[in-house]
Scaffold this motif. Structure first.
Motif, PDB file in Angstrom:
ATOM      1  N   SER A  82       0.856  -1.144   0.067  1.00 26.97           N
ATOM      2  CA  SER A  82       0.149  -0.043  -0.014  1.00 26.97           C
ATOM      3  C   SER A  82       0.744   1.217  -0.248  1.00 26.97           C
ATOM      4  CB  SER A  82      -1.080   0.109   1.179  1.00 26.97           C
ATOM      5  OG  SER A  82      -1.859  -1.134   1.332  1.00 26.97           O
ATOM      6  N   SER A  83       0.553   2.182  -0.757  1.00 26.60           N
ATOM      7  CA  SER A  83       1.313   3.388  -0.642  1.00 26.60           C
ATOM      8  C   SER A  83       0.064   4.481  -0.693  1.00 26.60           C
ATOM      9  CB  SER A  83       1.959   3.861  -1.901  1.00 26.60           C
ATOM     10  OG  SER A  83       2.596   4.976  -1.934  1.00 26.60           O
ATOM     11  N   PRO A  84       0.173   5.269   0.527  1.00 27.67           N
ATOM     12  CA  PRO A  84       1.001   5.138   1.740  1.00 27.67           C
ATOM     13  C   PRO A  84       0.518   4.051   2.406  1.00 27.67           C
ATOM     14  CG  PRO A  84      -0.698   6.854   2.037  1.00 27.67           C
ATOM     15  CD  PRO A  84      -0.922   6.692   0.532  1.00 27.67           C
ATOM     16  N   PRO A  85       1.639   3.590   3.269  1.00 26.99           N
ATOM     17  CA  PRO A  85       1.366   2.285   4.194  1.00 26.99           C
ATOM     18  C   PRO A  85       0.224   2.524   4.946  1.00 26.99           C
ATOM     19  CG  PRO A  85       3.418   3.442   4.600  1.00 26.99           C
ATOM     20  CD  PRO A  85       2.777   4.310   3.707  1.00 26.99           C
ATOM     21  N   SER A  86      -0.597   1.304   5.350  1.00 24.41           N
ATOM     22  CA  SER A  86      -1.483   1.078   6.349  1.00 24.41           C
ATOM     23  C   SER A  86      -0.604   0.981   7.694  1.00 24.41           C
ATOM     24  CB  SER A  86      -2.331  -0.042   6.104  1.00 24.41           C
ATOM     25  OG  SER A  86      -2.936  -0.125   4.927  1.00 24.41           O
ATOM     26  N   MET A  87      -1.273   1.870   8.667  1.00 25.59           N
ATOM     27  CA  MET A  87      -0.319   1.635  10.006  1.00 25.59           C
ATOM     28  C   MET A  87      -1.227   1.196  11.033  1.00 25.59           C
ATOM     29  SD  MET A  87       2.260   3.290   9.118  1.00 25.59           S
ATOM     30  CE  MET A  87       3.128   3.740  10.695  1.00 25.59           C
ATOM     31  N   ARG A  88      -0.641   0.389  11.927  1.00 31.06           N
ATOM     32  CA  ARG A  88      -1.201  -0.115  13.295  1.00 31.06           C
ATOM     33  C   ARG A  88      -0.733   0.404  14.521  1.00 31.06           C
ATOM     34  NH1 ARG A  88      -0.140  -6.370  12.165  1.00 31.06           N
ATOM     35  NH2 ARG A  88      -1.224  -6.252  14.236  1.00 31.06           N
ATOM     36  N   LEU A  89      -1.494   0.205  15.525  1.00 31.55           N
ATOM     37  CA  LEU A  89      -0.777   0.753  16.938  1.00 31.55           C
ATOM     38  C   LEU A  89      -0.515  -0.390  17.666  1.00 31.55           C
ATOM     39  CD1 LEU A  89      -3.605   3.050  17.999  1.00 31.55           C
ATOM     40  CD2 LEU A  89      -1.476   3.714  17.017  1.00 31.55           C
ATOM     41  N   VAL A  90       0.499  -0.506  18.257  1.00 28.21           N
ATOM     42  CA  VAL A  90       1.202  -1.296  19.192  1.00 28.21           C
ATOM     43  C   VAL A  90       0.059  -1.617  20.175  1.00 28.21           C
ATOM     44  CG1 VAL A  90       2.973  -2.019  21.064  1.00 28.21           C
ATOM     45  CG2 VAL A  90       3.599  -0.877  18.792  1.00 28.21           C
ATOM     46  N   GLY A  91      -0.142  -2.785  20.473  1.00 34.55           N
ATOM     47  CA  GLY A  91      -1.121  -3.146  21.449  1.00 34.55           C
ATOM     48  C   GLY A  91      -2.715  -3.321  20.899  1.00 34.55           C
ATOM     49  N   GLY A  92      -2.800  -3.189  19.727  1.00 36.83           N
ATOM     50  CA  GLY A  92      -4.095  -2.873  18.938  1.00 36.83           C
ATOM     51  C   GLY A  92      -4.732  -1.700  19.153  1.00 36.83           C
ATOM     52  N   MET A  93      -5.997  -1.423  18.351  1.00 38.59           N
ATOM     53  CA  MET A  93      -6.573   0.185  18.287  1.00 38.59           C
ATOM     54  C   MET A  93      -6.925   0.305  19.441  1.00 38.59           C
ATOM     55  SD  MET A  93      -6.607   2.090  16.045  1.00 38.59           S
ATOM     56  CE  MET A  93      -6.547   1.574  14.307  1.00 38.59           C
TER      57      MET A  93
END
Length: 381
Positions: free
Chosen positions: A120-131
């Protein structure tokens, strides 16, 4: 009867962020959530806490263990308001893993094929520990005495300059609050169908809310957790597409370090899923994982299914047959009649820019709080 300037109905991300903004402005409020937990459609499974556990409050800086059963991603370049909030709350993020090839299942009588993956551009981001790191961080900054869980709002009655809010708990014990303004931090369809408004809302607005599809309501999600992301050793990204199912779209859901995981969206309609046991659904999902990623996929250390269509605080019967697309945002408030300047919808579906997305919850809540009538803001400060 407790009297406050503002009552927030719903303790998902939009409700929590609205409360956060009101706290910053020094405006008094009460937040009422129907579930016995906060977060709404944001929830994570915690593999370290047991097979069926979900997180409400953990120290995300000490534990990155969190597998999203609801929304997983955000896009900082497209959603700067959400990204700025995450940065301000000091929540660590990481890019969705997409390196390697993708697996594709085209037909039941054909073996899966391996094809070049995409990034993906821009990249999909995730949060440490989940949303839930986001909802937990917001809740930690609120006055807990202003937050009530396990109370279902049943009726809103406009009387003069005030609104009476009638709610009841699981034992049907009724509670009544009184406010000058209501922030509806829940999907429009649930607000329009599950809450009695007296007097009734304008008919065109009520119909518009009732016909607005709720994002995620028809969907179900499967997560399989493994000791490590073994598919990466095969040069695979963990992503897959399938015309066979039961999962049609699959992605890597691994932690930053440590446990591996994959998640997939069911392609099986909600009406069919409800007639199949969770044990059988998991068995079909494991079989599909084996077809795609090999025999190691047959022994997950934990697996979870969250069927949002069977969640009464997310889905209505009308959602079961929906296509699951993001709806066009409806009007967020009455523009005439007795409810004018007394009621604002601030759930994610009311965001014109990101309806249904995590960023939409932030956008809608911000617009609702910024647009509060001056008389309410002044009386609440």
């Amino acid at each position: 009867m407790q009297d406050v300037p503002i009552v927030i109905v719903g303790g998902g991300l939009s409700g929590l962020y609205a409360a956060f903004l009101l706290e910053q402005k020094g405006i008094d409020y009460i937040l009422i959530e129907a579930r016995d937990r906060l977060g709404g459609r944001i929830t994570v499974a915690k593999s370290s806490a047991g097979q069926n556990a979900s997180s409400q409050s953990v120290d995300h800086k000490k534990s990155n263990d969190g597998f999203d059963l609801g929304p997983s991603w955000f896009w900082p370049e497209y959603q700067p308001q959400l990204s700025d909030l995450i940065e301000a709350l000091d929540l660590p993020r990481f890019a969705q893993f997409e390196e390697g090839d993708t697996m594709v299942e085209r037909a039941a009588n054909e073996l899966p094929i391996r094809t070049q993956g995409y990034q993906s551009s821009p990249p999909s981001m995730r949060l440490v520990g989940g949303m839930t790191a986001l909802t937990d961080a917001l809740y930690a900054r609120l006055d807990a005495k202003r937050v009530i869980t396990g109370q279902i709002v049943k009726r809103l009655t406009k009387t003069g300059q005030h609104i009476e809010i009638e709610s009841e708990d699981s034992f049907r014990y009724a509670t009544t609050l009184r406010a000058q303004h209501i922030l509806l931090a829940l999907p429009p369809r649930l607000a329009g169908n599950n809450i009695v408004f007296e007097p009734a809302l304008p008919q065109d607005l009520a119909i518009e809310w009732q016909e607005t599809a709720t994002w995620m309501a028809p969907h179900a999600k499967y997560v399989a957790v493994y000791d490590s992301p073994f598919w990466r050793n095969q040069g695979l990204s963990g992503a897959a597409r399938s015309a066979i199912g039961p999962l049609t779209e699959i992605h890597d859901a691994s932690l930053v370090e440590g446990k591996g995981a994959v998640f997939g969206f069911f392609g099986v309609p909600a009406q069919v899923r409800q007639n199949v046991s969770e044990m059988a659904l998991k068995a079909h999902c494991r079989a599909q994982m084996v077809r795609l990623f090999g025999t190691q996929a047959n022994t997950p250390t934990a697996e979870y299914i969250k069927d949002w269509a069977q969640d009464p605080f997310t889905a209505m019967p009308a959602d079961a047959s929906g296509a699951g697309q993001h709806a066009v945002a409806p009007a967020s408030k009455p523009t005439a009649g007795v409810w004018q300047d007394s009621l604002t919808g601030c759930g994610s579906e009311w965001s014109a820019q990101f309806p249904g997305y995590v960023a939409g919850a932030i956008d809608a809540a911000n617009r609702a709080v910024q647009g509060l009538p001056n008389v309410v803001v002044q009386s609440g400060s």
